[in-house]
Design an enzyme around this catalytic site. Structure first.
Site, PDB file in Angstrom:
ATOM      1  CE1 TYR A  64      -2.979   0.393   5.494  1.00  0.00           C
ATOM      2  CE2 TYR A  64      -0.605   0.400   5.259  1.00  0.00           C
ATOM      3  CZ  TYR A  64      -1.827  -0.179   5.010  1.00  0.00           C
ATOM      4  OH  TYR A  64      -1.889  -1.338   4.290  1.00  0.00           O
TER       5      TYR A  64
ATOM      6  CE1 TYR B   9      -3.546   2.478   0.145  1.00  0.00           C
ATOM      7  CE2 TYR B   9      -2.728   3.135   2.304  1.00  0.00           C
ATOM      8  CZ  TYR B   9      -3.543   3.347   1.216  1.00  0.00           C
ATOM      9  OH  TYR B   9      -4.361   4.440   1.190  1.00  0.00           O
TER      10      TYR B   9
END
Ligand code: NAI
Length: 271
Positions: free
Chosen positions: A160, A150
């Protein structure tokens, strides 16, 4: 659609949890393209049972393995080789999990035992899968190994947290092992950096829905779906991409190279 891109190829697909999983869609497409493979997931994920339905649909078996356990990976490869009747042409690492994200810990309040778990499950397991494969000499020449990443590996996405560091490590391992495996056996190793996708792992991230919508309006092609990610993985397993290795390949509808979209500007202007 092209046909039989993976005819005669055999491999292992990790990470199919339910029908939304990127690995689930990949398994269906790999079967459609003529591949033979074994499915695997963490023993705890077996409890949900859905993976057995997928195995039935793909005429294959499921071999439970915790990807953080070298012993489990060794057993997985031995049993898979016996079932498949030979060495492997592809491996999909589609595994990610962060206890810190699950338990809502911010980047400034990480539990370090959990962070180590995030790195082990989401990144070091990729190294373990390749190291065991190399030691067992179980990959065929020109085999293809893919992991899923990602863009938080390159840019800050505050929600995240420790997964961003795990993805940076994953991508680094792809380069390091890609070099080694390329020299040793012409095996290629890449990561695919995927758009936010509505799966169990994706939706578990705080603020996922608003971020999904943001990425959708920024990307000229919109967010890439799990299904189109599976298509890309199939091309990476095929002989059409034989000279691609050690890359982090963005599969994100153009998100990674867009500064701002007109749609976003309209949303942000007071007019
Ligand atoms: P998913 O939740 O369907 O798949 C994650 C898988 O990891 C599950 O099948 C889970 O059982 C497995 N797993 C967790 N711990 C494990 C362990 N110790 N051993 C073996 N397997 C284990 O979600 P998804 O989205 O299909 O995730 C696949 C990959 O794609 C992950 O690496 C994820 O980080 C990555 N990715 C996902 C994005 C998203 O927005 N969903 C975006 C970019 C990358």
């Amino acid at each position: 659609m092209p046909e039989n891109l993976l005819q005669g190829k055999v491999g292992i697909i990790t990470g199919a949890l339910d029908e939304n999983s990127i690995a689930w869609k990949t398994a269906l497409k790999a079967k459609e393209q003529g591949a033979k493979f074994v499915l695997t997931n963490a023993p705890i994920a077996m409890r949900m049972g859905a993976i057995n339905e997928l195995a039935e649909e793909c005429n294959t078996i499921v071999i439970p393995a915790d990807a953080t356990s070298v012993e489990d990976i060794e057993k997985l490869y031995d049993e898979a080789k016996e079932f498949l009747g030979g060495n492997f042409d592809f491996l999909l690492h589609s595994i990610g999990m962060s206890p810190n994200i699950r338990k809502g810990r911010s980047y400034g309040d990480l539990n370090y035992d959990w962070a180590m778990k995030s790195y082990d499950v989401s990144a070091i397991s990729f190294h373990k899968m390749m190291q065991v494969a190399e030691k067992k000499d179980i990959m065929n020449e020109w085999a293809s190994i893919v992991g899923l990443s990602y863009i938080a590996a390159q840019r800050v996405f505050p929600f995240y947290t420790d997964m961003a560091d795990a993805k940076a490590l994953l991508e680094s391992i792809a380069r390091g092992y890609g070099y080694r495996f390329g020299k040793a056996k012409k095996v290629r190793v890449n990561t695919i950096s995927q758009s936010p996708t509505k799966t169990t792992a994706g939706s578990g991230i705080g603020g996922f829905d608003s971020f999904f919508t943001f990425a959708e309006s920024l990307s000229p092609l919109g967010n890439a779906s799990a299904e189109s990610c599976a298509d890309y993985i199939i091309t990476m397993f095929s002989d059409l991409t034989r000279m691609v290795t050690m890359q982090n390949l963005f599969h994100d509808g153009g998100y990674s190279f867009t500064g701002i979209s007109e749609e976003m500007m309209d949303k942000l202007s007071d007019k």
